[in-house]
Scaffold this motif. Sequence first.
Motif, short mmCIF file in Angstrom:
data_model
loop_
_atom_site.label_atom_id
_atom_site.label_comp_id
_atom_site.label_asym_id
_atom_site.label_seq_id
_atom_site.Cartn_x
_atom_site.Cartn_y
_atom_site.Cartn_z
N ILE A 27 12.43 -16.48 17.57
CA ILE A 27 11.85 -17.32 16.52
C ILE A 27 10.35 -17.10 16.55
O ILE A 27 9.72 -17.20 17.59
CB ILE A 27 12.21 -18.80 16.75
CG1 ILE A 27 13.72 -18.99 16.63
CG2 ILE A 27 11.47 -19.70 15.77
CD1 ILE A 27 14.22 -20.32 17.16
N GLN A 28 9.82 -16.75 15.38
CA GLN A 28 8.43 -16.31 15.32
C GLN A 28 7.53 -17.39 14.73
O GLN A 28 6.33 -17.42 14.98
CB GLN A 28 8.44 -15.05 14.45
CG GLN A 28 7.15 -14.48 14.06
CD GLN A 28 7.37 -13.12 13.43
OE1 GLN A 28 7.93 -12.21 14.02
NE2 GLN A 28 6.94 -12.98 12.20
N GLU A 29 8.12 -18.26 13.95
CA GLU A 29 7.31 -19.27 13.28
C GLU A 29 8.15 -20.54 13.13
O GLU A 29 9.31 -20.47 12.76
CB GLU A 29 6.90 -18.74 11.91
CG GLU A 29 5.99 -19.67 11.15
CD GLU A 29 5.62 -19.10 9.77
OE1 GLU A 29 5.43 -17.88 9.65
OE2 GLU A 29 5.53 -19.91 8.83
N VAL A 30 7.56 -21.69 13.44
CA VAL A 30 8.22 -22.97 13.19
C VAL A 30 7.22 -23.83 12.42
O VAL A 30 6.08 -24.00 12.84
CB VAL A 30 8.59 -23.71 14.50
CG1 VAL A 30 9.39 -24.96 14.19
CG2 VAL A 30 9.36 -22.80 15.44
N LYS A 31 7.67 -24.33 11.28
CA LYS A 31 6.77 -25.06 10.39
C LYS A 31 7.32 -26.45 10.18
O LYS A 31 8.51 -26.63 9.97
CB LYS A 31 6.74 -24.31 9.05
CG LYS A 31 5.44 -24.40 8.32
CD LYS A 31 5.42 -23.38 7.19
CE LYS A 31 6.43 -23.74 6.12
NZ LYS A 31 6.39 -22.83 4.98
N TRP A 70 5.16 -18.08 17.60
CA TRP A 70 5.70 -17.76 18.91
C TRP A 70 5.99 -16.27 19.02
O TRP A 70 6.11 -15.56 18.03
CB TRP A 70 7.04 -18.49 19.13
CG TRP A 70 6.94 -19.97 19.27
CD1 TRP A 70 5.81 -20.71 19.42
CD2 TRP A 70 8.05 -20.90 19.27
NE1 TRP A 70 6.16 -22.04 19.53
CE2 TRP A 70 7.51 -22.18 19.43
CE3 TRP A 70 9.44 -20.74 19.15
CZ2 TRP A 70 8.30 -23.32 19.47
CZ3 TRP A 70 10.22 -21.87 19.20
CH2 TRP A 70 9.67 -23.16 19.36
N ASN A 71 6.19 -15.81 20.27
CA ASN A 71 6.86 -14.51 20.48
C ASN A 71 7.96 -14.74 21.50
O ASN A 71 8.35 -15.88 21.78
CB ASN A 71 5.86 -13.42 20.89
CG ASN A 71 5.17 -13.71 22.20
OD1 ASN A 71 5.59 -14.56 22.97
ND2 ASN A 71 4.09 -13.00 22.47
N GLY A 72 8.49 -13.65 22.07
CA GLY A 72 9.61 -13.77 22.99
C GLY A 72 9.24 -14.38 24.33
O GLY A 72 10.07 -14.46 25.23
N GLY A 73 8.00 -14.83 24.49
CA GLY A 73 7.56 -15.47 25.73
C GLY A 73 7.95 -16.93 25.81
O GLY A 73 7.80 -17.57 26.85
#
Lengths: 158, 105
Positions: free
Chosen positions: B46-50, B63-66
């Motif tokens: 998941i790269q973006e949560v709005k 976010w990234n995979g971290g």
Amino acid sequence: MDTNMKRRIFLKGSLAASAIGVALGAGLLAPKAVLAAWSEAAFTAKKMPDALNALFGTDMLEESGSIAIKAPDIAENGAVVPITVSAEMANVESISIIAANNPVQMIASFNLGEGGVPFVSTRIKMGKSGDVVAVIKADGKLYTAKKGVKVTIGGCGG
Amino acid sequence: MASTSIKIRAKLADDEVTVKALMTHPMESGTRKDSKTGELVPAHYIQEVKCDLGGKNVMTAYWNGGVSKNPYLSFKFTGASKGDKMTLTWVYNKGESESGEAEIS
């Protein structure tokens, strides 16, 4: 939450997803535009200054005592390290979480909108022991604080 | 498309809404090797949560995979009342998106 509620949320989710799919298919939205704000350079950079420059246009940080990082002193499982960052500051625009010894250091960046309170909490992966660094942008300036976390079992490999 | 299940709680106390969200997602960083085949597992995260409240954006996370598997997220904002509905929308690294809704209690 009962099953009905779950189903409603699921249906809403799929509707929203397919609406974007249709828009993409019709060429109304270029994929790039959809993801415009996520910075690939920042979130794949192997060096912290590169990540900061990509995200903020500068890597000048000022240490601040007004930032609180809540993280375990010892994390037994590096795959799940709970981190909470909060700040006693006004006009906070964003909060970023960085693991200094991870292969890709920048992990998460939270942009606060209208009414946003400088508080975020999440769980991150840490490859090995090192500092968790918080970077807060407030009034256009970057402030930072860090906390060391000892990791017993790394959480990035496999 | 893999569907993410999400649990969202939004509670109002002293003018501040505290949102807690828990998603079910593997958050593959793209650097992990499959223990059987020895091949890299493709990145899927998941790269973006709005978070939107009545058409205004209160928080956007990148976010990234971290971020850990089955991501947990908590944040706070002001300027909302009980019964207001907020939407969380999340975007994957491959561009698909999904959303969930919660009522502030």
